[in-house]
Design a protein around this motif. Structure first.
Motif, short mmCIF file in Angstrom:
data_model
loop_
_atom_site.label_atom_id
_atom_site.label_comp_id
_atom_site.label_asym_id
_atom_site.label_seq_id
_atom_site.Cartn_x
_atom_site.Cartn_y
_atom_site.Cartn_z
N TRP A 1 -3.33 9.40 3.98
CA TRP A 1 -3.66 8.03 3.58
C TRP A 1 -4.89 7.61 4.40
CZ3 TRP A 1 -4.71 3.51 5.94
CH2 TRP A 1 -4.88 2.42 5.09
N ARG B 1 -3.78 -3.07 -8.88
CA ARG B 1 -2.66 -2.16 -9.09
C ARG B 1 -2.15 -2.33 -10.52
NH1 ARG B 1 -4.30 -0.79 -4.91
NH2 ARG B 1 -3.24 -0.41 -2.94
N ARG C 1 0.84 -2.16 -11.55
CA ARG C 1 2.05 -2.98 -11.64
C ARG C 1 1.83 -4.42 -11.17
NH1 ARG C 1 2.87 0.43 -7.48
NH2 ARG C 1 2.98 -0.54 -5.43
N LYS D 1 9.03 1.59 2.41
CA LYS D 1 7.99 1.05 1.53
C LYS D 1 8.46 -0.21 0.78
CE LYS D 1 5.13 2.73 -2.32
NZ LYS D 1 4.16 1.70 -2.33
N PRO E 1 -9.04 -1.65 8.66
CA PRO E 1 -7.93 -2.15 7.83
C PRO E 1 -6.81 -1.14 7.71
CG PRO E 1 -9.81 -1.59 6.44
CD PRO E 1 -10.23 -1.32 7.85
N LYS E 2 -6.20 -0.83 8.85
CA LYS E 2 -5.15 0.18 8.92
C LYS E 2 -4.07 -0.29 9.89
CE LYS E 2 -8.43 3.99 8.76
NZ LYS E 2 -9.08 5.05 9.51
N TRP E 3 -2.83 0.08 9.64
CA TRP E 3 -1.75 -0.24 10.58
C TRP E 3 -2.07 0.34 11.96
CZ3 TRP E 3 2.18 2.49 6.87
CH2 TRP E 3 2.35 1.72 5.72
N GLU E 4 -2.78 1.46 11.98
CA GLU E 4 -3.03 2.18 13.22
C GLU E 4 -4.04 1.48 14.14
OE1 GLU E 4 -2.95 3.45 10.22
OE2 GLU E 4 -1.41 5.01 10.26
N TRP F 1 -4.04 -10.14 6.43
CA TRP F 1 -3.48 -9.39 7.56
C TRP F 1 -3.64 -10.20 8.85
CZ3 TRP F 1 -3.69 -3.40 8.03
CH2 TRP F 1 -3.34 -2.82 6.80
N LYS G 1 -2.94 -7.94 -6.30
CA LYS G 1 -2.48 -8.80 -5.19
C LYS G 1 -3.56 -8.96 -4.13
CE LYS G 1 -0.33 -4.83 -3.11
NZ LYS G 1 0.83 -4.07 -2.80
N LYS H 1 1.45 -8.98 7.12
CA LYS H 1 0.57 -9.59 6.11
C LYS H 1 1.31 -10.58 5.22
CE LYS H 1 1.25 -5.82 2.83
NZ LYS H 1 0.72 -4.69 2.08
P1 MGP Z 1 -0.09 -0.17 0.10
O1 MGP Z 1 -1.28 0.32 -0.64
O2 MGP Z 1 -0.29 -1.14 1.18
O3 MGP Z 1 1.03 -0.71 -0.84
O4 MGP Z 1 0.68 1.06 0.73
P2 MGP Z 1 1.14 -0.83 -2.40
O5 MGP Z 1 -0.10 -1.40 -2.96
O6 MGP Z 1 2.39 -1.62 -2.62
O7 MGP Z 1 1.42 0.62 -2.87
P3 MGP Z 1 0.54 1.66 -3.70
O8 MGP Z 1 1.31 2.95 -3.57
O9 MGP Z 1 0.48 1.15 -5.09
O10 MGP Z 1 -0.82 1.74 -3.05
C1 MGP Z 1 1.12 2.17 -0.02
C2 MGP Z 1 1.40 3.32 0.90
O11 MGP Z 1 0.17 3.74 1.49
C3 MGP Z 1 2.31 3.02 2.08
O12 MGP Z 1 3.67 3.13 1.78
C4 MGP Z 1 1.86 4.04 3.09
O13 MGP Z 1 2.43 5.30 2.77
C5 MGP Z 1 0.38 4.10 2.85
N1 MGP Z 1 -0.35 3.14 3.70
C6 MGP Z 1 -0.76 1.90 3.37
N2 MGP Z 1 -1.40 1.35 4.42
C7 MGP Z 1 -2.00 0.01 4.43
C8 MGP Z 1 -1.41 2.25 5.43
C9 MGP Z 1 -1.95 2.23 6.75
O14 MGP Z 1 -2.56 1.28 7.22
N3 MGP Z 1 -1.75 3.35 7.48
C10 MGP Z 1 -1.07 4.44 6.98
N4 MGP Z 1 -0.90 5.50 7.77
N5 MGP Z 1 -0.57 4.47 5.73
C11 MGP Z 1 -0.72 3.38 4.96
#
Ligand code: MGP
Length: 200
Positions: free
Chosen positions: A47, A144, A146, A192, A91-94, A153, A149, A103
């Motif tokens: 990711w 997305r 579905r 998730k 823009p990352k959890w890390e 953060w 949004k 958020k």
């Molecule tokens: P998302 O894109 O924030 O959610 O995260 P969304 O939009 O509900 O789902 P999507 O699948 O339609 O994109 C989706 C998935 O991406 C998460 O469950 C994580 O596996 C991964 N992910 C998202 N973010 C923001 C991060 C991040 O900052 N760090 C890491 N390591 N993975 C992330």
């Protein structure tokens, strides 16, 4: 023009004062960066491997140039995100600034209200309209299938009072009356489908 192409466009910064003589640029309180993630990672790729920083800026003129040419949610196709984050914060959890954060999320639609809510949020951030501006990391708009949004953060998820104040102010800014909810990144990492912890 496809979003992939649009997001790669090299945007010329506005001419500076010295070159233009009379043209003034208006400095922002701090630097910001636009990011984008407009392509699906290849199978097995981590990711974030398609997440790219597009441009860092600190003037009103640069902001409008970038916004007008590229960063409108209605230009997004498929599963894709645009981000505006404080310069130096990824823009990352890390990222250390985001690691203990979470958020606020609001649903929208590229066909109707997403461009408007995104622009109002961008202007509020660069215009420092939040009392707790130091607690905000940035904003993400997500296209997305579905449901589109917008997510704001913030840094200290456990500080409920700060989050509630930010959430209330954000709803005013984007003119939303429905309840919105706040989720912790820590919960999302583990599950998730984790539920929000606060709502306003
Ligand atoms: P998302 O894109 O924030 O959610 O995260 P969304 O939009 O509900 O789902 P999507 O699948 O339609 O994109 C989706 C998935 O991406 C998460 O469950 C994580 O596996 C991964 N992910 C998202 N973010 C923001 C991060 C991040 O900052 N760090 C890491 N390591 N993975 C992330």
């Amino acid at each position: 023009m496809s979003t992939e192409v649009a997001a790669e466009v090299v945007v010329a910064p506005p001419a500076n004062d010295a070159e233009e003589g009379t043209k003034q640029s208006h400095k922002l309180e701090r630097k910001w960066a636009f990011w984008f993630d407009t392509t699906k990672p290849k199978q097995g790729a981590a990711w974030g491997s398609t997440l790219k920083k597009a441009y860092t800026f600190d003037t009103v003129e640069e902001f409008w140039c970038l916004y007008d040419q590229i960063f409108k949610p209605s230009k997004l196709t498929g599963n894709a995100d645009f981000h505006l984050f404080k310069a130096g914060v990824e823009p990352k959890w890390e990222d250390p600034e985001c690691a203990n954060g979470g958020k606020w999320t609001v649903s929208g639609s590229r066909k109707t209200n997403l461009d408007g809510m995104w622009l109002e949020t961008l202007m509020a951030l660069i215009g420092e309209q939040f009392d707790e501006a130091d607690d905000i990391c940035g904003v993400v708009v997500s296209a997305r299938q579905r449901g589109d949004k917008l997510s704001l953060w913030t840094r200290n998820a456990t500080n409920e009072a700060v989050q509630m104040s930010i959430g209330r102010k954000w709803k005013e800014i984007i003119d939303v009356t429905d309840k919105i909810s706040y989720s912790f990144h820590d919960d999302a990492k583990k599950d998730k489908s984790s539920r929000g912890r606060y709502s306003v």
